[in-house]
Design an enzyme around this catalytic site. Structure first.
Site, mmCIF file in Angstrom:
data_model
loop_
_atom_site.group_PDB
_atom_site.id
_atom_site.type_symbol
_atom_site.label_atom_id
_atom_site.label_comp_id
_atom_site.label_asym_id
_atom_site.label_seq_id
_atom_site.Cartn_x
_atom_site.Cartn_y
_atom_site.Cartn_z
ATOM 1 N N ASP A 46 29.077 -2.910 -6.211
ATOM 2 C CA ASP A 46 29.643 -4.161 -6.209
ATOM 3 C C ASP A 46 29.524 -4.874 -4.808
ATOM 4 O O ASP A 46 29.907 -4.380 -3.712
ATOM 5 C CB ASP A 46 31.094 -3.923 -6.624
ATOM 6 C CG ASP A 46 31.754 -5.289 -6.753
ATOM 7 O OD1 ASP A 46 31.474 -5.749 -7.764
ATOM 8 O OD2 ASP A 46 32.566 -6.079 -5.846
ATOM 9 N N TYR A 51 30.362 -11.234 1.359
ATOM 10 C CA TYR A 51 30.555 -10.094 2.218
ATOM 11 C C TYR A 51 29.559 -10.007 3.421
ATOM 12 O O TYR A 51 29.809 -9.411 4.411
ATOM 13 C CB TYR A 51 30.481 -8.802 1.409
ATOM 14 C CG TYR A 51 31.329 -8.860 0.239
ATOM 15 C CD1 TYR A 51 32.444 -9.657 0.222
ATOM 16 C CD2 TYR A 51 31.171 -7.989 -0.843
ATOM 17 C CE1 TYR A 51 33.255 -9.771 -1.071
ATOM 18 C CE2 TYR A 51 31.794 -7.600 -2.018
ATOM 19 C CZ TYR A 51 32.948 -8.604 -1.843
ATOM 20 O OH TYR A 51 33.837 -8.416 -3.110
ATOM 21 N N LYS A 79 28.181 -11.740 -6.641
ATOM 22 C CA LYS A 79 29.006 -13.036 -6.896
ATOM 23 C C LYS A 79 28.532 -14.092 -6.358
ATOM 24 O O LYS A 79 28.082 -14.254 -5.363
ATOM 25 C CB LYS A 79 30.271 -12.606 -6.585
ATOM 26 C CG LYS A 79 30.901 -11.260 -7.043
ATOM 27 C CD LYS A 79 32.220 -10.822 -6.488
ATOM 28 C CE LYS A 79 32.689 -9.624 -6.724
ATOM 29 N NZ LYS A 79 31.826 -8.617 -5.596
ATOM 30 N N HIS A 112 32.765 -15.893 -8.402
ATOM 31 C CA HIS A 112 33.502 -14.950 -7.101
ATOM 32 C C HIS A 112 35.049 -15.659 -7.492
ATOM 33 O O HIS A 112 35.917 -14.913 -7.450
ATOM 34 C CB HIS A 112 33.070 -15.126 -5.877
ATOM 35 C CG HIS A 112 33.654 -13.923 -5.063
ATOM 36 N ND1 HIS A 112 32.985 -13.569 -4.074
ATOM 37 C CD2 HIS A 112 34.574 -13.166 -5.160
ATOM 38 C CE1 HIS A 112 33.516 -12.428 -3.400
ATOM 39 N NE2 HIS A 112 34.537 -12.264 -3.813
#
Length: 325
Positions: A46, A51, A79, A112
């Site tokens: 994931d 990130y 995402k 997201h």
């Protein structure tokens, strides 16, 4: 090892029950974590643009494809970030994600958050007049973004599309406007945040739930759920770790679960599944009764998102509502 179970999506594809989360990992930690995970049996990863570590994941994938697994054996989620909800930026971000990962397609691409930011000024654009706030795009609706996601799926660059952090109202708005049901809603889910109404609705309309932060977190200074006495008691009974018990709680509820770790021992341990009895499940569930906590709520992010997403007490001061359609 995990039980190796996969769960059916409404696209007819399957998603592995246990995956590796990569949120809140520091620079130069994720490459090693992903490689360790795949070498030890994980097949579900994931990821997300925000990130800021997908390039590291890409380096890890080069080390394990095809020597350990084929691309087709992995289920890879990423995402779409808030500053790319508009059609042009959305496809550009998807292309950048694929470039960072060294891939030609994603198995699953999620919106997201049900919030758009103004594009063109970085991932977290500052508000020009309100210090400490992000600049929201209040014009682009969730339905606009979902129509863009549908077009991205038609390119073949993503096999399935879904959402993350969406409520019943948000999902219903997408389905009513387009007839296209998200494959997945990825949500914060643990015994302090069971979200039973949302879980029931998703089951009713065929949206699979992936649980992030299954161990809780310490954003608000509360003890980690792995320290809870009831969780530790069940763990001791089963000869398991508290983290394994919390992952099993999510599995019992029908979720796929994505615990995050960058430590080799914990990555391996989190993948060793245990099964909860009904009694064990109910004991762990009981810790959330009268003890509700949503850790991941944007009104307290820095910079703040001045928008009400979940209709919670903490959000009563928010100026704006989600633009669904």
């Amino acid at each position: 090892m995990s039980f190796g179970k996969v769960l059916q999506l409404n696209t007819s594809a399957t998603i592995p029950e246990i995956g590796l989360g990569t949120w809140l990992s520091k620079p130069n930690e994720v490459e090693s974590a992903v490689e360790i995970a795949v070498r030890n049996g994980y097949r579900h990863l994931d990821l997300a643009m925000i990130y800021r570590n997908q390039d590291e994941v890409g380096r890890a994938l080069k080390k394990v494809i095809p020597s350990v697994v084929t691309r087709e054996q992995l289920f890879i989620t990423s995402k779409l970030w808030n500053c790319s909800h508009q059609q042009g930026p959305a496809e550009a971000e998807l292309d950048e994600t694929l470039k960072q990962l060294g891939l030609t397609y994603l198995d699953l691409y999620l919106v997201h958050w049900p919030v758009a930011f103004e594009p063109g000024n970085g991932l977290v654009p500052p508000h020009p007049t309100k210090e400490g706030e992000v600049l929201l795009d209040l014009k682009t609706s969730l339905v606009d973004t979902w129509k863009t996601m549908i077009k991205l799926k038609e390119t073949g660059k993503v096999k399935a599309i879904g959402v993350s952090n969406f409520t019943i109202e948000h999902i219903k708005g997408l389905i009513d406007a387009t007839g296209v049901v998200p494959a997945v809603n990825q949500i914060e889910a643990h015994p302090l945040l069971p979200q039973d109404d949302l879980v029931a609705y998703c089951k009713q309309v065929g949206v699979h739930i992936t649980a992030y932060s299954p161990l809780g977190n310490n954003f608000v200074g509360k003890p980690m759920l792995t320290e809870n006495a009831a969780v530790k008691e069940v763990a001791e009974k089963l000869g398991a770790t508290p983290a394994q018990v919390l992952v099993a709680w999510g599995v019992y509820r029908g979720y796929s679960v994505i615990p995050k770790s960058v430590q080799e021992g914990r990555i391996i341990s989190n993948f060793k599944q245990v099964a909860l009895s009904k009694e064990d499940y109910e004991k762990v569930t009981a810790i959330g009764v009268g003890n509700f906590e949503r850790f991941n709520i944007p009104i307290r992010f820095k910079p703040k998102w001045d928008i009400k997403l979940f209709d919670e007490e903490l959000e009563k001061t928010a100026t704006y509502q989600v633009n669904i359609a």
